[in-house]
Design a protein around this motif. Structure first.
Motif, mmCIF file in Angstrom:
data_model
loop_
_atom_site.group_PDB
_atom_site.id
_atom_site.type_symbol
_atom_site.label_atom_id
_atom_site.label_comp_id
_atom_site.label_asym_id
_atom_site.label_seq_id
_atom_site.Cartn_x
_atom_site.Cartn_y
_atom_site.Cartn_z
ATOM 1 N N CYS A 1 1.491 12.865 -2.707
ATOM 2 C CA CYS A 1 1.393 13.380 -1.336
ATOM 3 C C CYS A 1 0.938 12.286 -0.374
ATOM 4 C CB CYS A 1 0.429 14.556 -1.276
ATOM 5 S SG CYS A 1 0.968 16.019 -2.211
ATOM 6 N N ARG A 2 -0.009 11.475 -0.818
ATOM 7 C CA ARG A 2 -0.484 10.378 0.033
ATOM 8 C C ARG A 2 0.604 9.333 0.239
ATOM 9 N NH1 ARG A 2 -6.273 9.766 -3.082
ATOM 10 N NH2 ARG A 2 -7.395 11.426 -1.973
ATOM 11 N N GLU A 3 1.372 9.072 -0.808
ATOM 12 C CA GLU A 3 2.463 8.098 -0.705
ATOM 13 C C GLU A 3 3.465 8.518 0.358
ATOM 14 O OE1 GLU A 3 6.407 6.741 -3.234
ATOM 15 O OE2 GLU A 3 4.711 7.596 -4.316
ATOM 16 N N VAL A 4 3.804 9.798 0.374
ATOM 17 C CA VAL A 4 4.844 10.290 1.282
ATOM 18 C C VAL A 4 4.327 10.458 2.705
ATOM 19 C CG1 VAL A 4 6.366 12.226 1.799
ATOM 20 C CG2 VAL A 4 6.120 11.423 -0.564
ATOM 21 N N PRO B 1 0.828 -1.221 0.000
ATOM 22 C CA PRO B 1 0.000 0.000 0.000
ATOM 23 C C PRO B 1 0.852 1.258 0.000
ATOM 24 C CG PRO B 1 0.031 -1.011 2.172
ATOM 25 C CD PRO B 1 0.733 -1.965 1.253
ATOM 26 N N TYR B 2 0.222 2.382 -0.401
ATOM 27 C CA TYR B 2 0.896 3.670 -0.305
ATOM 28 C C TYR B 2 1.343 3.899 1.139
ATOM 29 C CZ TYR B 2 -0.489 5.330 -4.943
ATOM 30 O OH TYR B 2 -0.636 5.480 -6.291
ATOM 31 N N GLU C 1 -6.708 15.873 4.584
ATOM 32 C CA GLU C 1 -7.320 16.244 3.309
ATOM 33 C C GLU C 1 -8.671 16.927 3.487
ATOM 34 O OE1 GLU C 1 -7.268 13.118 0.366
ATOM 35 O OE2 GLU C 1 -5.731 12.011 1.474
ATOM 36 N N SER C 2 -9.010 17.313 4.715
ATOM 37 C CA SER C 2 -10.362 17.787 5.003
ATOM 38 C C SER C 2 -10.711 19.084 4.281
ATOM 39 C CB SER C 2 -10.534 17.979 6.515
ATOM 40 O OG SER C 2 -9.620 18.943 7.004
ATOM 41 N N ARG C 3 -9.707 19.895 3.928
ATOM 42 C CA ARG C 3 -9.992 21.161 3.255
ATOM 43 C C ARG C 3 -10.110 21.007 1.748
ATOM 44 N NH1 ARG C 3 -5.509 25.244 4.549
ATOM 45 N NH2 ARG C 3 -6.802 26.528 3.201
ATOM 46 N N GLY D 1 -11.693 12.679 -2.781
ATOM 47 C CA GLY D 1 -11.858 11.298 -3.211
ATOM 48 C C GLY D 1 -11.065 10.944 -4.450
ATOM 49 N N GLN D 2 -10.582 11.930 -5.179
ATOM 50 C CA GLN D 2 -9.831 11.687 -6.402
ATOM 51 C C GLN D 2 -8.331 11.675 -6.109
ATOM 52 O OE1 GLN D 2 -11.084 14.313 -9.591
ATOM 53 N NE2 GLN D 2 -13.044 14.658 -8.597
ATOM 54 N N SER D 3 -7.576 10.957 -6.962
ATOM 55 C CA SER D 3 -6.137 10.851 -6.703
ATOM 56 C C SER D 3 -5.280 11.329 -7.870
ATOM 57 C CB SER D 3 -5.769 9.409 -6.363
ATOM 58 O OG SER D 3 -6.100 8.548 -7.431
ATOM 59 N N GLU D 4 -5.733 11.193 -9.102
ATOM 60 C CA GLU D 4 -4.883 11.552 -10.242
ATOM 61 C C GLU D 4 -5.081 13.020 -10.597
ATOM 62 O OE1 GLU D 4 -2.469 9.676 -11.403
ATOM 63 O OE2 GLU D 4 -3.075 8.322 -9.807
ATOM 64 N N ARG D 5 -4.682 13.875 -9.721
ATOM 65 C CA ARG D 5 -4.808 15.310 -9.921
ATOM 66 C C ARG D 5 -3.837 16.007 -8.973
ATOM 67 N NH1 ARG D 5 -7.655 17.537 -5.792
ATOM 68 N NH2 ARG D 5 -8.461 16.026 -4.322
ATOM 69 N N TYR D 6 -3.805 17.326 -9.054
ATOM 70 C CA TYR D 6 -2.919 18.114 -8.201
ATOM 71 C C TYR D 6 -3.766 18.964 -7.253
ATOM 72 C CZ TYR D 6 0.925 16.851 -11.279
ATOM 73 O OH TYR D 6 1.867 16.147 -11.992
ATOM 74 N N THR D 7 -3.192 19.282 -6.117
ATOM 75 C CA THR D 7 -3.906 20.103 -5.144
ATOM 76 C C THR D 7 -2.923 20.954 -4.357
ATOM 77 O OG1 THR D 7 -5.488 20.103 -3.305
ATOM 78 C CG2 THR D 7 -3.822 18.382 -3.315
#
Length: 230
Positions: free
Chosen positions: A146-149, A74-75, A156-158, A163-169
């Motif tokens: 970010c989740r991996e690290v 897992p990540y 991620e509450s803000r 729910g999506q992962s293949e994007r930037y934030t």
């Protein structure tokens, strides 16, 4: 091998598993093969289950490997060295190589950390100064990276699209305020610091919000750090 049925109940360090004899002896050079072909002794627990004095939680990944010869961790899995040690103790060289290979193959990317901070003062002003006061560590980058690290330390509450992962934030932040801990986590995942910038302390004279210490406000600053994994 007559002692062993086709379906085996295992107690591994207190964690119970059920698997097949075929899975357990799928790697002829392993310690498990020796145990479950009768070549090596094995104890039983009070309920008659075969007992292995190994890490029960990590054994789930050993079973995954035995079943199909591959492993997908897992990540943010932070126990690769311990899992590798388990694989070595069980003489599963293929699993050792799979873990080592996964350690090498990591996608490149960029993560930016930012924080707004100040110096926290006590009752005696500068004489009682406490070093760096951080309100929040901000995280920007590709969501999956970010989740991996940062794993469970990532808040991620803000982020409205969490729910999506293949994007930037740029709307993540950490659940702690220890900058060096964040740095350590990045270094562990193969990132290197390539740039940083800061606003410096300003001594702003704007009207303060209620409860804000004027002396502390003079030392407000903002910094960003850019980390890259190639």
């Amino acid at each position: 091998m007559s002692e062993f049925s086709s379906v085996i109940d295992l107690n591994v360090g207190g964690v119970i598993y059920t698997t097949t004899l075929k899975t357990l002896i799928s790697h002829p050079n392993s310690k498990l093969y020796g145990i479950f072909t009768g070549a090596e002794p094995v104890e039983k627990d009070s309920k008659g289950r075969f007992f292995l004095d190994r890490d029960g939680v990590l054994f789930r990944y050993v079973l995954d490997f035995l079943r199909d010869g591959t492993i997908i961790l897992p990540y943010c899995f932070r126990e690769k060295e311990r899992l590798k040690n388990e694989a070595e103790k069980l003489l599963l060289q293929g699993l050792v190589e799979a873990i080592t290979s996964e350690n090498r193959i990591k996608p490149p990317g960029v993560i930016t950390l930012g924080y707004r901070g100040s110096f926290q003062f006590g009752k005696d002003g500068l004489a009682d100064v406490k070093f760096r006061k951080l309100s929040r560590i901000l995280v920007s980058g590709r969501v999956a990276l970010c989740r991996e690290v940062f794993g469970e330390t990532l808040n991620e509450s803000r982020d409205p699209d969490h729910g999506q992962s293949e994007r930037y934030t740029s709307r993540f932040f950490l659940k702690h305020s220890f900058l060096e801990q964040a740095f350590d986590m990045l270094v562990e995942q193969g990132f290197k610091l390539v740039g940083s910038c800061g606003s410096g302390t300003a001594g702003g004279s704007s009207d303060l919000k209620p409860g804000v210490d004027a002396e502390e406000n003079r030392w407000n600053h903002y910094n960003e750090f850019v980390f890259v994994r190639e």
